[in-house]
Each structure stands twice: as C-alpha cells, then as structure tokens.
Motif scaffolding. Structure first.
Motif, short mmCIF file in Angstrom:
data_model
loop_
_atom_site.label_atom_id
_atom_site.label_comp_id
_atom_site.label_asym_id
_atom_site.label_seq_id
_atom_site.Cartn_x
_atom_site.Cartn_y
_atom_site.Cartn_z
N LEU A 23 4.47 83.62 19.14
CA LEU A 23 4.32 82.69 18.02
C LEU A 23 3.85 81.34 18.53
CD1 LEU A 23 7.63 83.44 16.07
CD2 LEU A 23 5.33 84.21 15.51
N ASN A 24 3.01 80.70 17.73
CA ASN A 24 2.57 79.35 18.07
C ASN A 24 3.60 78.34 17.56
OD1 ASN A 24 0.06 80.31 19.09
ND2 ASN A 24 -0.55 80.64 16.94
N PRO A 25 3.59 77.14 18.16
CA PRO A 25 4.53 76.13 17.67
C PRO A 25 4.34 75.91 16.17
CG PRO A 25 3.50 75.38 19.70
CD PRO A 25 2.81 76.65 19.29
N ASN A 26 5.43 75.83 15.45
CA ASN A 26 5.42 75.56 14.01
C ASN A 26 4.84 76.69 13.16
OD1 ASN A 26 6.70 73.50 12.67
ND2 ASN A 26 4.80 72.66 11.87
N GLU A 27 4.64 77.86 13.76
CA GLU A 27 4.08 78.96 12.98
C GLU A 27 5.05 79.40 11.88
OE1 GLU A 27 2.21 82.02 15.34
OE2 GLU A 27 2.22 83.40 13.63
N HIS A 28 6.32 79.16 12.10
CA HIS A 28 7.30 79.46 11.05
C HIS A 28 7.55 78.25 10.15
CE1 HIS A 28 9.33 83.47 12.36
NE2 HIS A 28 8.03 83.50 12.53
N TRP A 29 6.65 77.31 10.19
CA TRP A 29 6.64 76.18 9.25
C TRP A 29 7.77 75.17 9.42
CZ3 TRP A 29 7.18 80.97 6.06
CH2 TRP A 29 5.97 81.65 5.96
N ASP A 30 7.64 74.11 8.60
CA ASP A 30 8.64 73.04 8.58
C ASP A 30 9.89 73.50 7.84
OD1 ASP A 30 7.14 71.25 9.94
OD2 ASP A 30 6.25 70.36 8.15
N THR A 31 10.90 72.66 7.90
CA THR A 31 12.13 73.02 7.18
C THR A 31 12.32 72.17 5.93
OG1 THR A 31 13.50 71.52 8.47
CG2 THR A 31 13.22 73.75 9.33
N PHE A 32 12.98 72.78 4.99
CA PHE A 32 13.37 72.11 3.74
C PHE A 32 14.89 72.15 3.63
CE2 PHE A 32 9.02 73.12 3.09
CZ PHE A 32 8.54 72.22 2.15
N ALA A 33 15.47 71.05 3.21
CA ALA A 33 16.92 71.03 2.95
C ALA A 33 17.13 71.58 1.55
CB ALA A 33 17.44 69.60 3.05
N ILE A 34 18.13 72.43 1.41
CA ILE A 34 18.37 73.10 0.13
C ILE A 34 19.68 72.61 -0.49
CG2 ILE A 34 18.70 75.34 -1.01
CD1 ILE A 34 15.85 74.79 0.15
N PHE A 35 19.59 72.27 -1.76
CA PHE A 35 20.75 71.78 -2.52
C PHE A 35 21.02 72.75 -3.65
CE2 PHE A 35 18.84 68.36 -0.25
CZ PHE A 35 19.89 67.54 0.16
N HIS A 36 22.24 73.21 -3.72
CA HIS A 36 22.62 74.29 -4.62
C HIS A 36 23.52 73.76 -5.74
CE1 HIS A 36 25.38 77.59 -5.81
NE2 HIS A 36 24.33 78.36 -5.67
N GLN A 37 23.24 74.18 -6.97
CA GLN A 37 24.09 73.79 -8.09
C GLN A 37 24.67 75.05 -8.71
OE1 GLN A 37 22.21 72.39 -11.70
NE2 GLN A 37 23.71 70.74 -11.94
N ASP A 38 26.00 75.11 -8.82
CA ASP A 38 26.61 76.34 -9.33
C ASP A 38 26.96 76.25 -10.80
OD1 ASP A 38 28.72 74.63 -9.12
OD2 ASP A 38 29.94 75.93 -7.84
N LYS A 39 26.87 75.04 -11.37
CA LYS A 39 27.23 74.89 -12.77
C LYS A 39 26.45 73.71 -13.33
CE LYS A 39 31.47 74.37 -15.35
NZ LYS A 39 32.82 73.84 -15.19
N ARG A 40 25.92 73.86 -14.52
CA ARG A 40 25.19 72.75 -15.15
C ARG A 40 26.10 71.55 -15.26
NH1 ARG A 40 20.81 72.37 -19.14
NH2 ARG A 40 19.86 70.46 -18.34
N GLY A 41 25.62 70.39 -14.85
CA GLY A 41 26.41 69.17 -14.99
C GLY A 41 27.14 68.78 -13.71
N THR A 42 27.23 69.71 -12.75
CA THR A 42 27.85 69.33 -11.47
C THR A 42 26.76 68.89 -10.49
OG1 THR A 42 27.68 71.59 -10.66
CG2 THR A 42 29.74 70.98 -11.74
N ALA A 43 27.19 68.26 -9.40
CA ALA A 43 26.23 67.75 -8.43
C ALA A 43 25.63 68.90 -7.61
CB ALA A 43 26.92 66.76 -7.50
N HIS A 44 24.38 68.75 -7.23
CA HIS A 44 23.77 69.68 -6.30
C HIS A 44 24.38 69.43 -4.93
CE1 HIS A 44 20.86 70.07 -9.50
NE2 HIS A 44 20.20 71.03 -8.85
N GLU A 45 24.70 70.49 -4.22
CA GLU A 45 25.37 70.34 -2.93
C GLU A 45 24.49 70.90 -1.82
OE1 GLU A 45 29.47 71.74 -0.77
OE2 GLU A 45 29.25 72.12 -2.92
N PHE A 46 24.40 70.17 -0.71
CA PHE A 46 23.61 70.64 0.44
C PHE A 46 24.24 71.92 0.99
CE2 PHE A 46 23.00 70.80 5.09
CZ PHE A 46 21.63 71.01 5.10
N VAL A 47 23.44 72.97 1.13
CA VAL A 47 23.99 74.23 1.64
C VAL A 47 23.32 74.70 2.93
CG1 VAL A 47 25.02 75.20 -0.43
CG2 VAL A 47 22.55 75.44 -0.07
N GLY A 48 22.17 74.15 3.27
CA GLY A 48 21.50 74.60 4.50
C GLY A 48 20.00 74.38 4.37
#
Lengths: 135, 329
Positions: A23-48
């Motif tokens: 694999l070449n450097p960065n061939e698997h792309w950049d990373t994105f931080a993911i924020f998950h919301q389990d219920k409408r109205g609650t805060a999105h929480e960082f999960v990975g």
C-alpha cells in the motif's frame, strides 16, 4: 499452491492474481471523527474514527461501524484535520484562580446574612426590657 | 477474537531499548500504579510505545485474518438464522480490526504501514487462524471456544494502561459476548442433535483442542525482568498460563457436561483447583508463527488479493473528479 476449503477463494484464482506492490502512504485515506446520536434531542457523542475518501463515504462507513447494533438516529462525520484542539499538556491554562465559588449560586449565602441581621434586630429589641427588669 | 496474548519475536531490539529520563519514567510509572490511563499525547517510554503498538497491531491483524476461516462457511451455513448470525459475527470481527487499527494509529504508525507489515509477514497474528475450518462443526467450535479464549484475554487487557486500547476493548468485549453465545448455541445444537451431528462436533473438538486451542494463550511465560516490566506497565495483564487455566476452569466443564470428550487423557482438575494437562507441541507453535502452518499462505494470499483487487475502487474514490472517457465503440 493454495487449495482453499472456501469455494469463493478457489474461484478467485489467487495463483494468477498480481503480486502485491504494497500500500502507498495514505492509500487508505484520511480519517474522520464520528459522532453518534442515539436519541433525538441528545448530544452527539464522539465514538471513534473511520478512514474515508470523503465525508459521504465517511458516513457510509460510520453507519456500518458505529450504527450497526445499538440504537442510532443520526451520525456526524468531521474531518480529523478540521478539529482544532488545545494540548493536554497545557491543561494548566484552565486553572486561573484557585477558587471559583464567585461564579456559583452557592457562593452567595444570602439567607445566612439575613438570618444574622434578624438575630441582631431581635437582640436589640429585647435589650431595653432586660434593663428594666434589672432596675 | 485474539489469542497468543503476546508474541515476543525480537528480543534483540528489546535489549537495545534506549535509556529514558529517570524523572519522567518515575512519574509515568507512578501514574500507572495509581490506575491512570496513558493517552496518546502523554509522555511514554519508547519501549512502552513499541510494545503497546505491537500488541494492538497483532490484535488488529488477528481480527482481520480471523474473519477468514469463519467466512469460509457463510455460503454454506445450515439455516438462515445461523447464516445471519455468522455474517453479523464476521462483520463484527472486521469492525474490531478497524477499531484496533485506529487505536494503534494513535501511537504513530499508519494503517497502510501496518497492513504492509502484515502482508510481508513482518507482523504476526494469532496462530489459531492458521488452521482450517473443515466442517460446519468447526464454526461452532470456533464461535464457542476460540471466542471464549478471546474474551478471557481481552477482559484482562481491557484493564491495561493504554486508554485508546481499553476503550476499543470495551466495545469489542460487548460484541464478543454475542459471538460466544451464538457459538455455544450452535455447539449445543450439534452436541444434542443426531448421532452424526455429535460425531461431527466431537471430531471438530479433537482437531481444535490440539494444537490450536492449547496454543491459544501462548507458551508458559518465562519470568524475566522484561516480563515483569510489561506487567508493571500494565501492558501484559495476566500470564499466558493464568489465562489458559482461567479458560479451562470455565469451559472444560461445559464441554464435559454434554458428554463430549477432549483428546487429552491427562486433563483433570487437581486438588488445588488448577488444571493438569498435556503440554502441546510448542515447536509447532513457533513453526506456525513463522509461516509454516496449514493455512498461513492462504490467509495472506487472500489479504493480498483483497488489497490488490480493491485498489481500483480506492483510487476511483480518491479521485472523484476523473473525466468522462468517450467509449471506443
């Protein structure tokens, strides 16, 4: 010679597939931080994070990785490089004054002051009577 | 799924580990002793970084490669429910691989570099996945016992000192409990089924007990200064032998309860509560780690194939502005 028990692997004809060039450097792309919301109205929480070529694909991957089991109503994806942060080693910048009760409701004992005042008032009113008795 | 908690294969490097600032080292060790977690941007000894990175990386590779023996049986699962469960489990394993690569990346090695080291054979993964899943009963034995072993290992590691690894393991253990239960269910279904099904599951047990399951936690540790340091740093949380004993204590009775046998005449619980067993062939363990197992070639060839044949997809996604080309005919 690979003779697999898996018919799909046998069909893939691994012997004649091109050798890996790695694999070449960065061939698997950049990373994105993911924020998950389990219920409408609650805060999105960082999960990975996920690796993705763009925000749309980040959402697709995040749905699989962070939304496949527990209840999910919404997901945010934020490019990791777009997150601005302080350094943990600088956390002493948050300790400004040693004591911050002046910012809290509990830092203002109004009732205590009133009670003290009323006590004093009561004592003053009773004072002359006491003097009369003595006389 | 993961096992062989700790594959030590480059002692030379360990000996040449650099000397650390004694003040910082003392503070680092005090933090760990207090039960604090070490986070990516904290100071850590180079040796700690190297050891934790290698452990998480091996774990990540094990999850990705571990999907292969089970994936073999997705197309031939006996019922729709078993097929759904197996697909979900295999997807979880790949998901675990991604979570762990992400945790390892926080220590400064890119995912591409880790995968290249896997493909070149430089990085190792759990030996257990270098054995073939010959029948459906093998899937039941893997789901039940290999995942049980993984849980013993991962629950211990989840109490370790590196924050990102602990957090990944928390979620992984939660999902593994489903893997174990669905494996146990498939195992019991065969064990309480027709004579032919019982025979099948007994045959699978015989093949998986020696060597893969008895190799799973790795050889008994030699207690060296090095091992003690890794335990003090909470990189290694339990000795290999402690984990193996824990595993046998929990699961041998569950196998015997069903009237099945294990291919070890010595196997019994001693009066002091520990288990007596025949030592597996540890030479084979090292042979398999170094590439000479029944499925090593196939496993790596499949990974290579996937990376090579997925490249055009990655490149297409990487460059969405590519121009339309007029067709030749």
């Amino acid at each position: 010679m690979v003779t697999s028990l898996d018919p799909r692997i046998r069909r893939a004809d691994l012997e004649h597939s091109p050798a890996s060039s790695g694999l070449n450097p960065n061939e698997h792309w950049d990373t994105f931080a993911i924020f998950h919301q389990d219920k409408r109205g609650t805060a999105h929480e960082f999960v990975g994070i996920v690796h993705a070529p763009d925000p749309e694909m980040a959402l697709v991957f995040a749905k699989e990785q962070y939304g496949r089991r527990k209840k999910t109503v919404n997901i945010w994806a934020v490019r990791s490089t777009d997150i601005y942060t302080f350094q943990h080693k600088d956390e002493d910048m948050f300790s400004t004054v040693p004591e911050k009760t002046y910012r809290e409701a509990s830092g203002y004992p109004v009732r205590k002051r009133i009670n003290k005042y009323l006590e004093e008032l009561k004592a003053m009113r009773h004072k002359p009577v006491e003097e009369e008795e003595e006389a | 799924m993961y096992g062989n908690a700790y594959i030590e294969n480059d002692t030379k490097l360990v000996q040449s580990a650099q000397v650390e600032d004694p003040e910082k080292l003392a503070e680092f060790e005090a933090r760990i002793a207090r039960g604090e977690k070490i986070e990516p941007d904290d100071w850590m000894p180079a040796e700690y970084r190297r050891q934790v990175l290698r452990m998480i990386e091996q774990h990540a590779h094990s999850e990705i490669i571990g999907a292969l023996p089970e994936g073999t049986w997705i197309t031939r699962a006996p019922t729709l429910k078993r097929k759904l469960a197996l697909i979900a489990k295999v997807q979880d394993e790949v998901g675990h691989g991604h979570l762990l690569y992400a945790a390892a990346e926080t220590l400064g090695k890119s995912r591409e570099a880790m995968i290249n080291d896997l493909l070149s054979g430089k990085s190792k993964y759990s030996n257990v996945f270098n054995y073939p899943a010959k029948t459906w009963a093998d899937i039941a034995v893997i789901g039940f016992l290999v995942d049980a072993g993984a849980i013993v290992n991962q629950l211990a590691n989840a109490k370790g000192s590196y924050g990102p690894y602990c957090r990944a393991l928390e979620r992984i253990c939660y999902e593994e409990s489903f893997h174990l239960k669905q494996g146990y269910d498939a195992f019991v279904a065969l064990a309480t089924g027709t004579p032919m099904q019982r025979e099948m599951v007994q045959d699978a047990l015989n093949r998986w007990w020696f060597p893969p399951l008895m190799h799973f936690f790795g050889p008994p540790d030699t207690i060296s200064v090095h091992t003690e340091k890794l335990m003090r740093w909470k990189v290694k949380m339990m000795s290999n032998e402690e984990m193996r004993q824990d595993f046998m204590e929990q699961y041998v009775p569950k196998i015997w309860e069903l009237g099945l046998t294990l291919p070890d005449p010595k196997l019994k619980k001693k009066e002091d509560g520990s288990w007596e067993y025949t030592q597996p062939d540890w030479d084979e363990f090292f042979r398999v780690i170094n590439g000479d197992g029944p499925c090593n070639k196939e496993r790596l060839a499949v990974r290579r194939y996937a990376e090579e044949n997925g490249r055009w997809v990655r490149e297409a996604l990487m460059n969405p502005t590519i121009k339309h080309i007029v067709p030749y005919a």
